[in-house]
Design a protein around this motif. Structure first.
Motif, PDB file in Angstrom:
ATOM      1  N   LEU A   1      -5.409   3.893   1.300  1.00 20.72           N
ATOM      2  CA  LEU A   1      -6.670   3.903   0.545  1.00 20.72           C
ATOM      3  C   LEU A   1      -7.420   5.214   0.698  1.00 20.72           C
ATOM      4  O   LEU A   1      -8.249   5.560  -0.131  1.00 20.72           O
ATOM      5  CB  LEU A   1      -7.572   2.757   1.022  1.00 20.72           C
ATOM      6  N   TRP A   2      -7.139   5.929   1.777  1.00 23.22           N
ATOM      7  CA  TRP A   2      -7.896   7.153   2.062  1.00 23.22           C
ATOM      8  C   TRP A   2      -6.919   8.307   2.252  1.00 23.22           C
ATOM      9  O   TRP A   2      -6.724   8.810   3.364  1.00 23.22           O
ATOM     10  CB  TRP A   2      -8.749   6.943   3.323  1.00 23.22           C
ATOM     11  N   PRO A   3      -6.267   8.736   1.147  1.00 29.40           N
ATOM     12  CA  PRO A   3      -5.184   9.718   1.282  1.00 29.40           C
ATOM     13  C   PRO A   3      -5.651  11.042   1.872  1.00 29.40           C
ATOM     14  O   PRO A   3      -6.756  11.505   1.599  1.00 29.40           O
ATOM     15  CB  PRO A   3      -4.687   9.899  -0.152  1.00 29.40           C
ATOM     16  N   LEU A   4      -4.765  11.629   2.658  1.00 29.20           N
ATOM     17  CA  LEU A   4      -5.080  12.895   3.330  1.00 29.20           C
ATOM     18  C   LEU A   4      -4.525  14.082   2.568  1.00 29.20           C
ATOM     19  O   LEU A   4      -4.989  15.202   2.719  1.00 29.20           O
ATOM     20  CB  LEU A   4      -4.472  12.890   4.733  1.00 29.20           C
ATOM     21  N   GLY A   5      -3.469  13.841   1.802  1.00 23.54           N
ATOM     22  CA  GLY A   5      -2.846  14.947   1.078  1.00 23.54           C
ATOM     23  C   GLY A   5      -2.877  14.637  -0.403  1.00 23.54           C
ATOM     24  O   GLY A   5      -3.888  14.169  -0.948  1.00 23.54           O
ATOM     25  N   ASN A   6      -1.733  14.842  -1.063  1.00 27.82           N
ATOM     26  CA  ASN A   6      -1.601  14.462  -2.460  1.00 27.82           C
ATOM     27  C   ASN A   6      -1.855  12.950  -2.568  1.00 27.82           C
ATOM     28  O   ASN A   6      -1.280  12.183  -1.807  1.00 27.82           O
ATOM     29  CB  ASN A   6      -0.157  14.815  -2.866  1.00 27.82           C
ATOM     30  N   PRO A   7      -2.712  12.495  -3.499  1.00 27.99           N
ATOM     31  CA  PRO A   7      -3.079  11.075  -3.543  1.00 27.99           C
ATOM     32  C   PRO A   7      -1.897  10.124  -3.697  1.00 27.99           C
ATOM     33  O   PRO A   7      -2.006   8.952  -3.376  1.00 27.99           O
ATOM     34  CB  PRO A   7      -4.010  10.969  -4.751  1.00 27.99           C
ATOM     35  N   THR A   8      -0.763  10.600  -4.215  1.00 27.96           N
ATOM     36  CA  THR A   8       0.367   9.679  -4.399  1.00 27.96           C
ATOM     37  C   THR A   8       1.466   9.874  -3.345  1.00 27.96           C
ATOM     38  O   THR A   8       2.566   9.346  -3.490  1.00 27.96           O
ATOM     39  CB  THR A   8       0.971   9.821  -5.813  1.00 27.96           C
ATOM     40  N   ASP A   9       1.170  10.594  -2.272  1.00 29.66           N
ATOM     41  CA  ASP A   9       2.177  10.844  -1.224  1.00 29.66           C
ATOM     42  C   ASP A   9       2.767   9.558  -0.659  1.00 29.66           C
ATOM     43  O   ASP A   9       3.905   9.529  -0.214  1.00 29.66           O
ATOM     44  CB  ASP A   9       1.546  11.605  -0.046  1.00 29.66           C
ATOM     45  N   HIS A  10       1.952   8.493  -0.616  1.00 29.83           N
ATOM     46  CA  HIS A  10       2.394   7.243   0.020  1.00 29.83           C
ATOM     47  C   HIS A  10       2.248   6.042  -0.912  1.00 29.83           C
ATOM     48  O   HIS A  10       2.164   4.902  -0.465  1.00 29.83           O
ATOM     49  CB  HIS A  10       1.599   7.027   1.314  1.00 29.83           C
ATOM     50  N   THR A  11       2.184   6.318  -2.209  1.00 30.27           N
ATOM     51  CA  THR A  11       1.935   5.239  -3.168  1.00 30.27           C
ATOM     52  C   THR A  11       3.205   4.421  -3.419  1.00 30.27           C
ATOM     53  O   THR A  11       4.251   4.978  -3.755  1.00 30.27           O
ATOM     54  CB  THR A  11       1.421   5.834  -4.502  1.00 30.27           C
ATOM     55  N   PRO A  12       3.115   3.101  -3.261  1.00 28.38           N
ATOM     56  CA  PRO A  12       4.282   2.250  -3.529  1.00 28.38           C
ATOM     57  C   PRO A  12       4.516   2.071  -5.030  1.00 28.38           C
ATOM     58  O   PRO A  12       3.649   2.395  -5.850  1.00 28.38           O
ATOM     59  CB  PRO A  12       3.888   0.910  -2.893  1.00 28.38           C
ATOM     60  N   SER A  13       5.672   1.498  -5.367  1.00 27.04           N
ATOM     61  CA  SER A  13       5.976   1.258  -6.784  1.00 27.04           C
ATOM     62  C   SER A  13       5.633  -0.167  -7.186  1.00 27.04           C
ATOM     63  O   SER A  13       5.626  -0.495  -8.371  1.00 27.04           O
ATOM     64  CB  SER A  13       7.467   1.502  -7.036  1.00 27.04           C
ATOM     65  N   GLY A  14       5.379  -1.037  -6.217  1.00 29.37           N
ATOM     66  CA  GLY A  14       5.083  -2.435  -6.518  1.00 29.37           C
ATOM     67  C   GLY A  14       5.053  -3.217  -5.223  1.00 29.37           C
ATOM     68  O   GLY A  14       5.025  -2.625  -4.132  1.00 29.37           O
ATOM     69  N   ALA A  15       5.060  -4.529  -5.345  1.00 26.76           N
ATOM     70  CA  ALA A  15       5.005  -5.362  -4.135  1.00 26.76           C
ATOM     71  C   ALA A  15       5.629  -6.714  -4.412  1.00 26.76           C
ATOM     72  O   ALA A  15       5.715  -7.155  -5.566  1.00 26.76           O
ATOM     73  CB  ALA A  15       3.556  -5.545  -3.687  1.00 26.76           C
ATOM     74  N   VAL A  16       6.047  -7.355  -3.324  1.00 23.69           N
ATOM     75  CA  VAL A  16       6.594  -8.700  -3.434  1.00 23.69           C
ATOM     76  C   VAL A  16       6.016  -9.521  -2.285  1.00 23.69           C
ATOM     77  O   VAL A  16       5.894  -9.028  -1.167  1.00 23.69           O
ATOM     78  CB  VAL A  16       8.145  -8.637  -3.449  1.00 23.69           C
ATOM     79  N   ARG A  17       5.590 -10.772  -2.604  1.00 22.75           N
ATOM     80  CA  ARG A  17       4.862 -11.574  -1.615  1.00 22.75           C
ATOM     81  C   ARG A  17       5.582 -12.903  -1.355  1.00 22.75           C
ATOM     82  O   ARG A  17       5.223 -13.937  -1.926  1.00 22.75           O
ATOM     83  CB  ARG A  17       3.427 -11.828  -2.122  1.00 22.75           C
ATOM     84  N   PRO A  18       6.608 -12.889  -0.514  1.00 24.66           N
ATOM     85  CA  PRO A  18       7.335 -14.134  -0.241  1.00 24.66           C
ATOM     86  C   PRO A  18       6.487 -15.111   0.550  1.00 24.66           C
ATOM     87  O   PRO A  18       5.536 -14.722   1.222  1.00 24.66           O
ATOM     88  CB  PRO A  18       8.535 -13.660   0.585  1.00 24.66           C
ATOM     89  N   LYS A  19       6.871 -16.391   0.481  1.00 20.45           N
ATOM     90  CA  LYS A  19       6.119 -17.440   1.176  1.00 20.45           C
ATOM     91  C   LYS A  19       6.930 -18.016   2.336  1.00 20.45           C
ATOM     92  O   LYS A  19       6.374 -18.627   3.247  1.00 20.45           O
ATOM     93  CB  LYS A  19       5.788 -18.538   0.139  1.00 20.45           C
TER      94      LYS A  19
END
Ligand SMILES: Cc1cc2nc3c(=O)[nH]c(=O)nc-3n(C[C@H](O)[C@H](O)[C@H](O)COP(=O)(O)OP(=O)(O)OC[C@H]3O[C@@H](n4cnc5c(N)ncnc54)[C@H](O)[C@@H]3O)c2cc1C
Length: 552
Positions: free
Chosen positions: A55-73
């Protein structure tokens, strides 16, 4: 929040293949539990964010940006997700509740990873009041466990970090800490269930003995212990842990000791840690400098004096904060800790010893607030004052507002080096880094944690988005200074610095790193789990080239 113009994809996957992978993942967990980009689906963040990212990027804003997410139960859903990830060499990044704020949040080291978000796995499997332990799934927050215990009237005080919304599993695995006598969470963990990258499920310790009632009672098990392999790790997906809890005491004393001068830090921590080693003080002490003390003030003028310069882009000078402390009658350092006991006589005796020991520091002042159950029963944390620090385990979210003290949408990184508890090295180091923080133009926010045999000397760097590059430079400087001049490094770090800190742990020509790398390659040959966590990789030339990490 990063708003990339181009769709973020996992490295080495074509867009059409990734869409196919997302379809398959959605079939497993249900469409509402899969995020087809990083912008939605996460638990709400401190500033209302629902995205997955640092949420608080230190470098390029997309350096650690994921492509999506999955939420298993369920464990079974995780196994099926891992099967797809292995098939497509899809990098996943595991989080329990994704609240690792200050250490990278729910961002991933490899941009384009899919976040394996376990917050829907939120069962409290068991709480044993008599033996004082709980077994929980990754989605269980500190609030959840506290409320479960309150609802049933159990006489237990579960530990809690400064923010109660994180996961017990995630915080424990990252070696986080809370503030009750059982606050060193990694020490209190007993028994673990882990899904390996192959999809096999492993139970550690006594969990390996089918039907044993000892899983959350005896950590060792039989033969080598492997629990440590899953700390700050990417060797498996942890789906349950046992955790020991503090039995509610009959008496409790919330204690503060202040010492007048900056140079008193060495003596303060030496005495404090000895009291903890001897069991006279049963939890760990938090130590605050004048700036940190001012933030806890109830007087808006005092708070304004501390945060005012930062809001204008400057910083509160140590000279002015020292002056403020004197005007307010505070010491330069404030140690905050607690005494817990089964009788009033016990805590009174401990408090007498505490006062005698600190009398060795000229000008030290000690105050305490004492609570005793009137009928000789055990105290309920809910009946006591909330207190500035969760010494009773009473969860809260108040500290989250710290991140905005220099302006809206702020963030922080926590420089977290380890020191021996004799105080000498900490004192020398602090005298050296204080001017570095001021030179970089940031407020000096010291939040030291004193344990019986070590100190975590946290320096919190709070920054606005416009100050991120400067905050990163300061962090680089603190890391370099620590390792080169004091042979100290961090116990836990932000995802941006994990390779760097791994390099500090280089004894024996990096044998530890090489061993961990070999284990990683054996357990996760396709490199699907949290690549790069703590500097551990299943190295693969195409991947490192794709993400531009030339240091591997
Ligand atoms: C103002 C403020 C105060 C804070 N105070 C404290 C404090 O007092 N004490 C403290 O310790 N921290 C503190 N933090 C840091 C952080 O917020 C907490 O540690 C928080 O509990 C971590 O979030 P989480 O529990 O959701 O962990 P997650 O983000 O879910 O997990 C943390 C990391 O552990 C690993 N992990 C998580 N789950 C799994 C799993 N199931 N299997 C394998 N690996 C996994 C991942 O690498 C992940 O990145 C503070 C932060 C802020 C902003």
């Amino acid at each position: 929040m990063a708003q990339p113009t181009k769709r973020i994809l996992p490295p080495l996957l074509e867009e059409s293949t990734f869409d196919k992978v997302l379809d398959k993942l959605s079939e497993i967990v249900g469409e509402p539990n899969a995020s087809r980009n990083h912008l939605y689906g996460n638990l709400e963040g401190p500033q209302g964010q629902n995205c997955y990212d640092d949420l608080w990027p230190l470098g390029n804003p997309t350096d650690h940006t994921p492509s999506g997410a999955v939420r298993p139960k369920t464990v079974n859903e995780i196994q099926r997700v891992l099967q797809i990830a292995n098939e497509y060499k899809l990098p996943l990044w595991t989080v329990s509740r994704g609240r690792n704020l200050g250490y990278g949040g729910s961002g991933a080291i490899v941009p384009g990873s899919v976040i394996l978000d376990l917050h829907r796995m939120n069962k409290i499997i068991e709480v044993n009041e008599e033996l004082a332990y709980a077994i929980v799934e990754p989605g269980v927050s500190f609030f959840d466990l506290y409320e479960y215990i309150q609802d049933r009237g159990y006489r237990l005080w579960p530990s809690c970090p400064a923010l109660g919304w994180g996961s017990i599993v995630g915080n424990t695995l990252d070696r986080g800490f809370g503030y009750t006598p059982n606050g060193e969470h990694a020490e209190q963990q007993c028994g673990m269930e882990v899904v390996l990258a192959t999809g096999e499920v492993l139970r550690t310790g006594m969990g390996a003995l089918s039907g044993s009632p000892m899983w959350a009672l005896y950590k060792g098990g039989y033969g080598p212990s492997v629990d440590g392999l899953f700390y700050q790790s990417n060797l498996g997906v942890v789906t349950k842990i046992g955790i020991h809890l503090t039995p509610a005491p009959a008496c409790f004393m919330d204690c503060v000791v202040s010492v007048p001068n900056e140079e008193d830090i060495g003596a303060l921590v030496r005495i404090m840690s000895a009291l903890e080693r001897e069991g006279i003080v049963q939890n760990h002490a938090s130590i605050a400098n004048p700036y940190r003390q001012a933030l806890s003030s109830e007087d808006p003028l005092v708070i304004g004096r501390a945060v005012g310069p930062g809001i204008k882009g400057g910083y509160a000078t140590n000279a002015d904060m020292t002056k403020l402390a004197k005007e307010q009658g505070w010491g330069y350092w404030k140690a905050h800790f607690a005494i817990y006991g089964a009788s009033g006589a016990f805590i009174d005796a401990c408090w007498t010893i505490v006062q005698e020991r600190f009398a060795a520091i000229p000008g030290a002042a000690a105050t305490a607030e004492r609570h005793e159950h009137k009928l000789g029963g055990r105290l309920n944390a809910a009946d006591l004052p909330m207190g500035e620090i969760p010494h009773t385990g009473y969860p809260r979210l108040t500290a989250k507002d710290f991140v905005d003290i220099r302006g809206a949408k702020g963030g922080h990184i926590a420089f977290s080096p380890l020191f021996p508890p004799d105080g000498k090295q900490l004192q020398e180091w602090f005298a050296r880094i204080r001017p570095l923080v001021e030179k970089a133009g940031f407020d000096l926010f010291s939040d030291f944690h004193i344990f019986g045999r070590y100190i975590i000397g946290i320096v919190l760097v709070v920054y606005t988005p416009a100050e991120a590059a400067r905050a990163k430079s300061l962090f680089d400087e603190l890391l370099k200074d620590g390792v080169e001049r004091s042979s100290v490094s961090e116990y836990r770090t932000h995802i941006h610095f994990m390779d760097e800190v791994r390099r500090h742990y280089d004894w024996g020509n990096g044998i530890l790193h090489r061993t961990l790398g070999s284990i990683k390659k054996t357990l996760d040959p396709n490199g699907i789990l949290s690549q790069g966590k703590s500097g551990i990789w299943t190295s693969s030339r195409p991947l490192t080239e794709a993400i531009g990490n030339t240091r591997l």
